[in-house]
Design an enzyme around this catalytic site. Structure first.
Site, PDB file in Angstrom:
ATOM      1  N   LYS A 119      43.851   3.506  43.014  1.00  0.00           N
ATOM      2  CA  LYS A 119      44.509   2.540  42.141  1.00  0.00           C
ATOM      3  C   LYS A 119      43.543   1.945  41.113  1.00  0.00           C
ATOM      4  CE  LYS A 119      48.755   1.141  44.375  1.00  0.00           C
ATOM      5  NZ  LYS A 119      49.544   0.029  44.928  1.00  0.00           N
TER       6      LYS A 119
ATOM      7  N   ARG B 110      48.813   4.677  52.771  1.00  0.00           N
ATOM      8  CA  ARG B 110      49.425   5.607  51.807  1.00  0.00           C
ATOM      9  C   ARG B 110      48.320   6.199  50.943  1.00  0.00           C
ATOM     10  NH1 ARG B 110      51.643   5.613  46.588  1.00  0.00           N
ATOM     11  NH2 ARG B 110      53.618   6.758  46.394  1.00  0.00           N
TER      12      ARG B 110
END
Length: 309
Positions: A237, A271
């Site tokens: 991210k 995840r």
């Protein structure tokens, strides 16, 4: 009062055990959730798994590498071309149907904020609805209740789906996250979602800047303390990229560091884009835990008198 006007009763609390599909994850177990994006414009793989066969191969590889959950997405999270519900259903439902046939024991998750997509995927065999937009469609929790699926309750700072934060501010980002996700979890229970099928997700970078996402990582234990199983979705991210000044292709080391810190604080589901690397990191964290102290390493003969030097 309840939503139907009846007298409200205390909502059941989480039990510590997570049950999704045919799988049971007891307290302390780490579940790897592998990402498979059926989109042409994913920020990470730029459409590498958009084609049906390519996506199936990616799933087969992830399961072989230790993934417990496959998270199927049909819409890019960020800005991009509009994707109507009908197209999202076309991208996800036939794929979920084939995954259910091909991997009957794997947990199938669908990343969607739309109730109509969640319903069709549940009918096709999905075990979990990963709502990354914090109940933007309030009927999504009702779908999870009706079909007995799990539900991820997330925090997006009030943003609408597929929008980015702009000068977002919180008096205390962790307190805001805890209040939001536990409120959504309790609402889901009142609607009929079983407590042991609910996860909470602080949702790094959604409605947050890098400082907020780092603070959530430092204080993740406060979410764990709520009793609800915590999912972390940090793989590659922006907050990792901005912290390291690294492009998407060079964020694996940072991702694994955040996964390890999160696992040590008690997160349960992770995840990720690289299932094999995540599995190895999480298994190492598990070996460091006090309950594993009396178990030998996986490699026979590893504990040598010379300390392995």
């Amino acid at each position: 009062m309840g939503e139907d006007g009846s007298a409200a009763t205390a909502a059941p609390k989480p039990t510590g055990t997570l049950r999704l599909g045919r799988r049971t994850f007891p307290p302390g177990a780490h579940a790897v959730m592998a990402v498979v994006n059926r989109t042409p414009d994913s920020f990470y793989d730029r459409g590498a798994t958009f084609a049906f066969d390519a996506a199936l191969k990616a799933v087969d590889a992830a399961v072989e590498q230790g993934a417990d959950i496959i998270d199927v997405g049909g819409v890019k999270a960020g800005y991009g071309d509009p994707v109507p519900p009908e197209e999202e259903i076309r991208r996800t439902v036939p794929f979920v149907t084939e995954l259910r046939r091909r991997h009957p024991d794997v947990v199938i998750s669908v990343d969607t904020w739309r109730a109509e997509v969640g319903e069709q995927c549940a009918r096709a065999g999905a075990d979990l609805i990963n709502d990354t937009w914090a109940g933007a469609d309030p009927d999504l929790a009702r779908v999870a209740a009706e079909f007995g699926t799990g539900l991820v309750c997330s925090h997006s700072g009030g943003l609408a789906p597929r929008t980015d934060p702009h000068r977002v501010a919180y008096a205390d980002v962790v307190a805001d996250v805890v209040a939001t996700v536990t409120g959504l979890a309790e609402r889901a229970v009142t609607l009929g979602v079983h407590p042991d099928r609910i996860l909470i997700d602080p949702t790094h970078d959604f409605g947050k800047n890098t400082y907020h996402s780092l603070e959530l990582t430092r204080r993740l234990g406060e979410l764990v303390a709520t009793g609800w199983p915590v999912l972390v979705a940090v793989s590659n991210k922006d907050f990792i990229g901005e912290t390291l000044d690294a492009p998407v292709s060079d964020r694996l080391s940072g991702t694994l560091a955040v996964l390890a810190v999160s696992a040590w604080q008690g997160a349960r589901v992770f995840r990720v884009h690289d299932a094999a690397a995540a599995r190895a990191a999480l298994d190492t964290v598990a070996r460091l835990g006090p309950t594993m102290a009396d178990r030998p390493p996986a490699l026979e003969g590893a504990a040598r008198a010379d300390g392995g030097r």
